[in-house]
Design an enzyme around this catalytic site. Structure first.
Site, PDB file in Angstrom:
ATOM      1  N   ARG A 126       8.161   2.932   5.437  1.00 57.74           N
ATOM      2  CA  ARG A 126       7.185   3.132   4.175  1.00 57.74           C
ATOM      3  C   ARG A 126       5.932   2.993   4.921  1.00 57.74           C
ATOM      4  O   ARG A 126       4.660   3.797   4.746  1.00 57.74           O
ATOM      5  CB  ARG A 126       7.361   2.215   3.193  1.00 57.74           C
ATOM      6  CG  ARG A 126       8.433   2.654   2.209  1.00 57.74           C
ATOM      7  CD  ARG A 126       8.808   1.842   1.050  1.00 57.74           C
ATOM      8  NE  ARG A 126       7.726   1.393   0.302  1.00 57.74           N
ATOM      9  CZ  ARG A 126       7.149   2.317  -0.662  1.00 57.74           C
ATOM     10  NH1 ARG A 126       7.824   3.557  -1.000  1.00 57.74           N
ATOM     11  NH2 ARG A 126       6.208   1.934  -1.504  1.00 57.74           N
ATOM     12  N   LYS A 177      -3.474   5.001  -3.614  1.00 53.73           N
ATOM     13  CA  LYS A 177      -4.533   3.749  -4.027  1.00 53.73           C
ATOM     14  C   LYS A 177      -5.333   3.522  -2.686  1.00 53.73           C
ATOM     15  O   LYS A 177      -6.402   3.474  -3.112  1.00 53.73           O
ATOM     16  CB  LYS A 177      -3.821   2.581  -4.780  1.00 53.73           C
ATOM     17  CG  LYS A 177      -3.285   2.947  -6.101  1.00 53.73           C
ATOM     18  CD  LYS A 177      -2.410   1.764  -6.674  1.00 53.73           C
ATOM     19  CE  LYS A 177      -1.707   2.072  -8.035  1.00 53.73           C
ATOM     20  NZ  LYS A 177      -0.549   2.905  -8.031  1.00 53.73           N
ATOM     21  N   ALA A 237       0.814  -1.406   0.112  1.00 53.96           N
ATOM     22  CA  ALA A 237      -0.111   0.092  -0.106  1.00 53.96           C
ATOM     23  C   ALA A 237       0.872   1.278  -0.203  1.00 53.96           C
ATOM     24  O   ALA A 237       0.400   2.334  -0.456  1.00 53.96           O
ATOM     25  CB  ALA A 237      -0.954  -0.028   1.222  1.00 53.96           C
ATOM     26  N   CYS A 290       3.663  -1.000 -12.603  1.00 59.92           N
ATOM     27  CA  CYS A 290       4.157   0.348 -13.266  1.00 59.92           C
ATOM     28  C   CYS A 290       5.588  -0.045 -14.035  1.00 59.92           C
ATOM     29  O   CYS A 290       6.427   0.720 -14.113  1.00 59.92           O
ATOM     30  CB  CYS A 290       4.560   1.618 -12.359  1.00 59.92           C
ATOM     31  SG  CYS A 290       5.721   1.405 -11.012  1.00 59.92           S
TER      32      CYS A 290
END
Length: 299
Positions: free
Chosen positions: A138, A115, A110, A231
């Site tokens: 993170r 998102k 996440a 990505c």
């Protein structure tokens, strides 16, 4: 192009389309913001924004920002949680889950939280959002961003997907796997993505993505929906990854994303023969984003 390996592979796969699809990599990266429905509507935001923008083709709540010196982190709307700074194509994956208020939703990879904030907006404070990030530092950033966005029904975890799957088998109605990837879609945005790229990195990320998908499959309730996104453009992390997953999991069906309204179909020559690559979705630099691959699966 940034790497010899990448260019050779893509030219071989795309032929004459290579120049068309990747020409935009020589231009400045697109910038964007995604508006939170917990704070306002896209229409209200567009009326009140004091910087130039236009609606994004990838998400109804997102906008492309046409101001090179725009500093989203300094804007009052950012601090108020009205928007999340997000490059345009990154906003495309979360809405494909079709989240509704009251559902139990998992964002398995996440951080930093863009998102997850979209999923939370779709839940409208009802149901449960579990946002997981394996890297502790993170996870702290993820928590901070969800707090800023006004999310009241989220649990932030700092766990391995395997431990979550062992604790909550078939618990979630929706699961998002925005997998750690080789980042080929970030070449013009982040110089480090090009500098560290290699065929070994692609292979490592494909293996890691497969492991995460296995746990995501265990976490999803029957009838539930899983969206996998990256990505990157690498076949091993995209079409071939989903083809291999479906071969291992006949209980899953590949959903057709051809009607989603953006991007282009997946590529047949990036997967084993017989895989319905056209049901997946790709966003190329030529489409106005940095690059994304998406597949939607139902259990």
């Amino acid at each position: 192009m940034p790497t010899e390996y990448f260019e050779q592979r893509e030219r071989a796969l795309l032929g004459q389309r290579y120049e068309q699809l990747y020409a935009a990599l020589q231009q400045t990266a697109e910038r964007g913001v995604t508006v939170s429905a917990l704070r306002t509507t896209p229409e209200q935001f567009a009326q009140r924004a004091d910087f130039p923008l236009e609606p994004s083709p990838f998400c109804k709540a997102a906008f492309v920002v046409h101001q090179p010196d725009f500093k989203p982190g300094r804007h009052p709307y950012h601090h108020a949680g009205v928007f999340y700074s997000q490059e345009p194509s990154a906003s495309s994956a979360a809405p494909l889950l079709g989240v509704q208020p009251g559902m139990r939703v998992l964002d398995l990879c996440a951080a930093p939280g863009g998102k997850s904030s979209q999923l939370a907006a779709a839940l409208q404070g009802q149901g449960l959002l579990v946002s997981n990030e394996y890297v502790a530092a993170r996870a702290e950033i993820l928590k901070s961003n969800l707090e800023r966005m006004g999310v009241s029904n989220a649990v932030v975890l700092n766990e391995t997907p395997a431990r979550i799957a062992a604790a909550l088998p078939e618990f979630f109605d929706r699961v998002l796997v925005d997998a750690p990837c080789s980042g080929e879609g970030m070449f013009r945005k982040e110089a480090v993505a090009a500098a560290q790229h290699s065929d070994a990195l692609v292979a490592h990320c494909a293996e890691l993505g497969a492991e995460i998908l296995e746990n995501a499959a265990a976490l999803l309730a029957p009838g539930g929906v899983l969206v996998y996104s990256t990505c990157t453009f690498a076949p091993a992390e995209d079409e071939a990854q989903i083809a291999a997953f479906l071969a291992r999991h006949p209980e899953f069906t590949l959903c057709d994303l051809s009607g989603c309204g953006f991007g282009r179909p997946g590529e047949e020559n990036r997967a084993p023969a017989g895989f319905a690559a056209g049901c997946c979705r790709r966003i190329w630099p030529a489409d106005g984003g940095e690059g994304h691959f998406m597949a939607k699966l139902q259990k």
